[in-house]
Design a protein around this motif. Structure first.
Motif, mmCIF file in Angstrom:
data_model
loop_
_atom_site.group_PDB
_atom_site.id
_atom_site.type_symbol
_atom_site.label_atom_id
_atom_site.label_comp_id
_atom_site.label_asym_id
_atom_site.label_seq_id
_atom_site.Cartn_x
_atom_site.Cartn_y
_atom_site.Cartn_z
ATOM 1 N N THR A 57 -70.753 -52.357 86.377
ATOM 2 C CA THR A 57 -69.864 -51.864 84.983
ATOM 3 C C THR A 57 -70.689 -50.738 84.733
ATOM 4 O O THR A 57 -72.025 -51.214 84.072
ATOM 5 N N LEU A 116 -70.019 -49.489 80.270
ATOM 6 C CA LEU A 116 -68.722 -49.356 79.490
ATOM 7 C C LEU A 116 -69.963 -48.270 77.926
ATOM 8 O O LEU A 116 -71.007 -48.700 78.470
ATOM 9 N N GLY A 134 -65.194 -41.809 75.645
ATOM 10 C CA GLY A 134 -64.610 -41.774 76.205
ATOM 11 C C GLY A 134 -64.927 -41.852 78.130
ATOM 12 O O GLY A 134 -65.905 -42.098 78.262
ATOM 13 N N ARG A 135 -63.799 -41.932 78.982
ATOM 14 C CA ARG A 135 -64.478 -42.275 80.388
ATOM 15 C C ARG A 135 -64.958 -41.218 80.755
ATOM 16 O O ARG A 135 -66.191 -40.547 81.169
ATOM 17 N N LEU A 168 -68.702 -40.632 80.044
ATOM 18 C CA LEU A 168 -69.023 -42.293 80.674
ATOM 19 C C LEU A 168 -69.726 -40.692 82.307
ATOM 20 O O LEU A 168 -70.800 -40.918 83.249
ATOM 21 N N GLY A 169 -67.848 -40.653 82.726
ATOM 22 C CA GLY A 169 -68.310 -39.445 83.637
ATOM 23 C C GLY A 169 -69.485 -38.541 83.868
ATOM 24 O O GLY A 169 -70.218 -37.842 85.091
#
Length: 461
Positions: free
Chosen positions: A110, A112, A117-118, A121-122
């Motif tokens: 995982t 975090l 934000g998501r 991270l992407g």
């Protein structure tokens, strides 16, 4: 005489350098002009030592507080978030991310973020693995001025510009006993890097955090393994039988429990229904549950039309094979075409009949659990349902998780069933979900608990 050197504290080198100064000579008295301003006294060795000891105490207090907060976390996700926040405060950063990627390849994996934000991270995941701002398998990684670095990967430079960070500092999550678990990296908005004291404190904290994460990781893997075993021992799908709709809900604790449900097609378009609970928790209870459920299916095929005989056979098996264990159970012989249910219970809570015109508990006889008496037997009862009504079978864990006395828990269950919205009464799954959320509000239906919960909803067409 030299000042004594204190012992080394928490890995911080306490060596005090010898002060490079001498005492100021006394100035002669002058009768003319203003009095000379005395030169400032340089710090004495004792003052230097006190300041350094105060610094050590402050560092140790900070580490103690942060590690105490981390130790109070009991799951991987909150522990990783606590690690990120504490590390950011130690190294003076605002944002960061942690990657959990155990070196043994068994997962879970995982990522975090802190202040990311998501989508951010992407975006970071698009940086080539060899050019990432961290090295999970290596030591600390310092990029004090990313945009000024020669040889920085173009994609990494592009991502740094888009996310507006100029420097980074990373530490591996790895110790000799825990192995390699991943890495944590913190980002600075401007060119910067943590100074030596910050690095030392962050290193101490991250090593402690890695050991804590390793323990939580083992718990998470054990929990996932128990959940998988339990799921494999329960029906993978419920049968389709004309005249009834079925839905089941199952919640198990972190150690695995012994609650079960079952629905078995029988000859002449009949249906065998059962719920039950084996005492105890953990692997042994799960295994015992699997054995009892399999045996009950066999007895149901042979004599399912007589629920008392089915439970009597199950009780005899339990006494002979597992004399130290007891169980509650309910078995029902359902005839969908007649909308009739014949059932017997052994120490089990009564079913709940839910309809447009009534919500009531079935009148079952009080009986002991299986394995408690030399010979179990209790009379069966019949339930005559009407079209559109739902019979709800459940285990005692639903009542115990409320934390209320049993009379109040039963009242809460009855109120929840009576309050099922009319728009969802045609769907047994929606009925079960409503009951779960109402009886166990605020996420108690999914929270960790030693009590398993099973609901089996049977709606008659």
């Amino acid at each position: 005489m030299n000042a004594p050197h204190p012992s080394k504290v928490a890995g911080i080198d306490p060596t005090v350098p010898t002060p490079a100064h001498t005492a100021s000579p006394t100035s002669p008295t002058s009768t003319a002009g203003p009095a000379p301003v005395p030169a400032p006294h340089p710090p004495t060795p004792g003052t230097v030592l006190q300041d350094r000891l105060a610094g050590w105490v402050s560092d140790l207090t900070t580490l103690h507080e942060l590690t105490e907060r981390l130790t109070r976390t009991t799951a991987l996700d909150p522990a990783l978030r606590e690690l990120l926040a504490a590390g950011a405060s130690l190294v003076g950063a605002r944002r960061g991310l942690v990657v959990l990627d155990p070196g043994d390849g068994l997962g879970p994996r995982t990522t975090l973020g802190l202040g990311l934000g998501r989508a951010d991270l992407g975006l970071l995941e698009t940086v080539p693995r060899g050019a990432l701002p961290y090295d999970p398998g290596g030591g600390e990684t310092v990029h004090p001025d990313l945009l000024a670095e020669d040889g920085l990967d173009p994609r990494h430079r592009e991502v740094a510009v888009r996310l507006d960070y100029a420097a980074s500092y990373a530490l591996p999550l790895a110790t000799g006993s825990a192995g390699r678990l991943g890495a944590a990296v913190w980002f600075y908005d401007e060119p910067a890097e943590p100074h030596e004291r910050q690095r030392h404190l962050a290193g101490l904290y991250v090593r402690h955090a890695t050991e804590h994460l390793a323990r939580l990781l083992e718990v998470e893997r054990t929990r996932a393994c128990m959940a998988t075993i339990t799921a494999e021992l329960l029906p993978t799908r419920l049968p389709r039988v004309a005249g009834v709709q079925l839905a089941a809900r199952h919640r198990t604790g972190p150690r695995g429990g012994g609650d079960w449900y079952d629905a078995l097609p029988l000859p002449d378009a009949a249906l065998g229904l059962s719920v039950g609970s084996v005492t105890g928790s953990g692997p042994s209870a799960v295994a015992a549950m699997g054995r009892l459920r399999a045996s009950l299916r066999a007895y149901a095929v042979m004599e399912g039309e007589d629920p008392v005989a089915v439970l009597s056979d199950l009780e005899l098996l339990l006494r002979l094979t597992e004399p130290a264990r007891s169980a509650t159970a309910l078995f029902a012989f359902c005839e969908p075409a007649l909308r009739k249910v014949t059932l017997a219970g052994a120490g089990h809570s009564p079913p709940l009949l839910i309809g447009e015109r009534r919500t009531e508990f079935a009148e079952t006889t009080v009986s002991a659990p299986l394995g408690m008496l030399a010979c179990w037997e209790a009379p069966s009862v019949e339930i005559q349902a009407e079209a559109g009504e739902t019979v709800l079978l459940y285990t005692d864990g639903l009542l115990h998780r409320t934390g209320d006395p049993m009379d109040r828990a039963f009242a809460r269950l009855h109120a929840a069933a009576a309050g099922v919205p009319r728009a969802v009464r045609h769907d047994p799954g929606a009925v079960a979900d409503h009951v779960l959320r109402t009886v166990l509000p605020d996420g108690l239906d999914t929270a960790d608990s030693d009590e398993d919960v099973v609901l089996l909803a049977v709606r008659f067409g």
